[in-house]
Design a protein around this motif. Sequence first.
Motif, PDB file in Angstrom:
ATOM      1  N   UNK A  76      -5.847  12.676  -5.097  1.00  0.00           N
ATOM      2  CA  UNK A  76      -5.504  13.544  -3.968  1.00  0.00           C
ATOM      3  C   UNK A  76      -6.136  14.905  -4.157  1.00  0.00           C
ATOM      4  N   UNK A  77      -6.506  15.506  -3.024  1.00  0.00           N
ATOM      5  CA  UNK A  77      -7.092  16.838  -3.011  1.00  0.00           C
ATOM      6  C   UNK A  77      -6.181  17.733  -2.177  1.00  0.00           C
ATOM      7  N   UNK A  78      -5.952  18.950  -2.663  1.00  0.00           N
ATOM      8  CA  UNK A  78      -5.097  19.908  -1.956  1.00  0.00           C
ATOM      9  C   UNK A  78      -5.809  21.254  -1.885  1.00  0.00           C
ATOM     10  N   UNK A  79      -5.778  21.847  -0.705  1.00  0.00           N
ATOM     11  CA  UNK A  79      -6.304  23.201  -0.513  1.00  0.00           C
ATOM     12  C   UNK A  79      -5.123  24.117  -0.231  1.00  0.00           C
ATOM     13  N   UNK A  80      -4.985  25.142  -1.052  1.00  0.00           N
ATOM     14  CA  UNK A  80      -3.931  26.141  -0.875  1.00  0.00           C
ATOM     15  C   UNK A  80      -4.582  27.434  -0.369  1.00  0.00           C
ATOM     16  N   UNK A  81      -3.939  28.094   0.553  1.00  0.00           N
ATOM     17  CA  UNK A  81      -4.358  29.456   0.927  1.00  0.00           C
ATOM     18  C   UNK A  81      -3.664  30.379  -0.068  1.00  0.00           C
ATOM     19  N   UNK A  82      -4.414  31.241  -0.726  1.00  0.00           N
ATOM     20  CA  UNK A  82      -3.866  32.052  -1.816  1.00  0.00           C
ATOM     21  C   UNK A  82      -3.172  33.328  -1.343  1.00  0.00           C
ATOM     22  N   UNK A  83      -3.387  33.714  -0.089  1.00  0.00           N
ATOM     23  CA  UNK A  83      -2.846  34.994   0.371  1.00  0.00           C
ATOM     24  C   UNK A  83      -2.084  34.808   1.680  1.00  0.00           C
ATOM     25  N   UNK A  84      -0.932  35.478   1.786  1.00  0.00           N
ATOM     26  CA  UNK A  84      -0.182  35.502   3.046  1.00  0.00           C
ATOM     27  C   UNK A  84       0.480  36.856   3.205  1.00  0.00           C
ATOM     28  N   UNK A  85       0.073  37.580   4.220  1.00  0.00           N
ATOM     29  CA  UNK A  85       0.726  38.831   4.587  1.00  0.00           C
ATOM     30  C   UNK A  85       0.844  39.814   3.408  1.00  0.00           C
ATOM     31  N   UNK A  86      -0.218  39.909   2.615  1.00  0.00           N
ATOM     32  CA  UNK A  86      -0.231  40.870   1.515  1.00  0.00           C
ATOM     33  C   UNK A  86       0.330  40.369   0.199  1.00  0.00           C
ATOM     34  N   UNK A  87       0.849  39.148   0.174  1.00  0.00           N
ATOM     35  CA  UNK A  87       1.337  38.546  -1.075  1.00  0.00           C
ATOM     36  C   UNK A  87       0.398  37.417  -1.487  1.00  0.00           C
ATOM     37  N   UNK A  88       0.437  37.084  -2.772  1.00  0.00           N
ATOM     38  CA  UNK A  88      -0.485  36.078  -3.312  1.00  0.00           C
ATOM     39  C   UNK A  88       0.280  34.953  -3.983  1.00  0.00           C
ATOM     40  N   UNK A  89      -0.199  33.744  -3.761  1.00  0.00           N
ATOM     41  CA  UNK A  89       0.374  32.572  -4.412  1.00  0.00           C
ATOM     42  C   UNK A  89       0.138  32.679  -5.922  1.00  0.00           C
ATOM     43  N   UNK A  90      -1.067  33.022  -6.300  1.00  0.00           N
ATOM     44  CA  UNK A  90      -1.405  33.291  -7.705  1.00  0.00           C
ATOM     45  C   UNK A  90      -1.876  34.743  -7.802  1.00  0.00           C
ATOM     46  N   UNK A  91      -0.941  35.670  -8.051  1.00  0.00           N
ATOM     47  CA  UNK A  91      -1.308  37.093  -8.075  1.00  0.00           C
ATOM     48  C   UNK A  91      -2.348  37.447  -9.133  1.00  0.00           C
ATOM     49  N   UNK A  92      -2.473  36.634 -10.178  1.00  0.00           N
ATOM     50  CA  UNK A  92      -3.482  36.912 -11.206  1.00  0.00           C
ATOM     51  C   UNK A  92      -4.897  36.641 -10.697  1.00  0.00           C
ATOM     52  N   UNK A  93      -4.995  35.979  -9.523  1.00  0.00           N
ATOM     53  CA  UNK A  93      -6.297  35.690  -8.914  1.00  0.00           C
ATOM     54  C   UNK A  93      -6.347  36.241  -7.488  1.00  0.00           C
ATOM     55  N   UNK A  94      -6.065  37.532  -7.341  1.00  0.00           N
ATOM     56  CA  UNK A  94      -6.037  38.170  -6.015  1.00  0.00           C
ATOM     57  C   UNK A  94      -7.366  38.064  -5.280  1.00  0.00           C
ATOM     58  N   UNK A  95      -8.449  37.978  -6.005  1.00  0.00           N
ATOM     59  CA  UNK A  95      -9.767  37.933  -5.375  1.00  0.00           C
ATOM     60  C   UNK A  95     -10.068  36.573  -4.740  1.00  0.00           C
ATOM     61  N   UNK A  96      -9.295  35.541  -5.078  1.00  0.00           N
ATOM     62  CA  UNK A  96      -9.553  34.205  -4.540  1.00  0.00           C
ATOM     63  C   UNK A  96      -8.856  34.016  -3.196  1.00  0.00           C
ATOM     64  N   UNK A  97      -9.574  33.403  -2.262  1.00  0.00           N
ATOM     65  CA  UNK A  97      -9.000  33.111  -0.945  1.00  0.00           C
ATOM     66  C   UNK A  97      -8.333  31.736  -0.917  1.00  0.00           C
ATOM     67  N   UNK A  98      -8.939  30.772  -1.619  1.00  0.00           N
ATOM     68  CA  UNK A  98      -8.432  29.400  -1.606  1.00  0.00           C
ATOM     69  C   UNK A  98      -8.396  28.821  -3.005  1.00  0.00           C
ATOM     70  N   UNK A  99      -7.516  27.851  -3.174  1.00  0.00           N
ATOM     71  CA  UNK A  99      -7.422  27.082  -4.417  1.00  0.00           C
ATOM     72  C   UNK A  99      -7.559  25.612  -4.030  1.00  0.00           C
ATOM     73  N   UNK A 100      -8.407  24.884  -4.743  1.00  0.00           N
ATOM     74  CA  UNK A 100      -8.608  23.456  -4.489  1.00  0.00           C
ATOM     75  C   UNK A 100      -8.097  22.728  -5.720  1.00  0.00           C
ATOM     76  N   UNK A 101      -7.006  21.998  -5.545  1.00  0.00           N
ATOM     77  CA  UNK A 101      -6.400  21.233  -6.636  1.00  0.00           C
ATOM     78  C   UNK A 101      -6.758  19.762  -6.456  1.00  0.00           C
ATOM     79  N   UNK A 102      -7.262  19.153  -7.506  1.00  0.00           N
ATOM     80  CA  UNK A 102      -7.587  17.723  -7.498  1.00  0.00           C
ATOM     81  C   UNK A 102      -6.692  17.056  -8.523  1.00  0.00           C
ATOM     82  N   UNK A 103      -5.905  16.090  -8.056  1.00  0.00           N
ATOM     83  CA  UNK A 103      -4.999  15.348  -8.935  1.00  0.00           C
ATOM     84  C   UNK A 103      -5.292  13.872  -8.803  1.00  0.00           C
ATOM     85  N   UNK A 104      -5.229  13.161  -9.928  1.00  0.00           N
ATOM     86  CA  UNK A 104      -5.420  11.724  -9.859  1.00  0.00           C
ATOM     87  C   UNK A 104      -5.648  11.118 -11.216  1.00  0.00           C
TER      88      UNK A 104
END
Length: 144
Positions: A76-104
């Motif tokens: 499975x492949x997942x695309x996360x949006x890293x930023x929403x309304x000034x907050x970050x899903x992964x604050x240590x990577x503020x410069x990233x817009x998206x995260x692509x997770x591959x699991x399998x």
Amino acid sequence: MKLKLDVAEMTEDFFGDAHLLGIVAPVRDYQFCWQLNRQFHFNFRINIGLEIQLNKKNRNYYFPVYEHKEPQFYRNHYIYKNQHDGEYLLPEFRHLDFLWLIKGDEVPSQLIADIQQGIRTISGVQLVVELTNEKIKHKEHLIF
């Protein structure tokens, strides 16, 4: 009796068979996924059931998750949006817009390289980098 959820063990299980790419592409999430679908012949679709909700500063922040399944490879492949309304899903990577997770089951290193190369050809993409588990401080934010 109180039961305590072992987040560390959950995180370890979740990331045991995962690879994570960080992407800088200042475009809308649905446009980015549309471009990925065209580039890779994938079928990324938003999955409301996987949406990540974080509560910070007495406010809820919602991060959409797009999903593409490869049942023939049990991957499975997942695309996360890293930023929403000034907050970050992964604050240590503020410069990233998206995260692509591959699991399998098996994610060959050549597949990771091919995906990175393919992403780089998409208009608006400025950076693609593989993130190692050691660098991710807030892994628990990615677990759905």
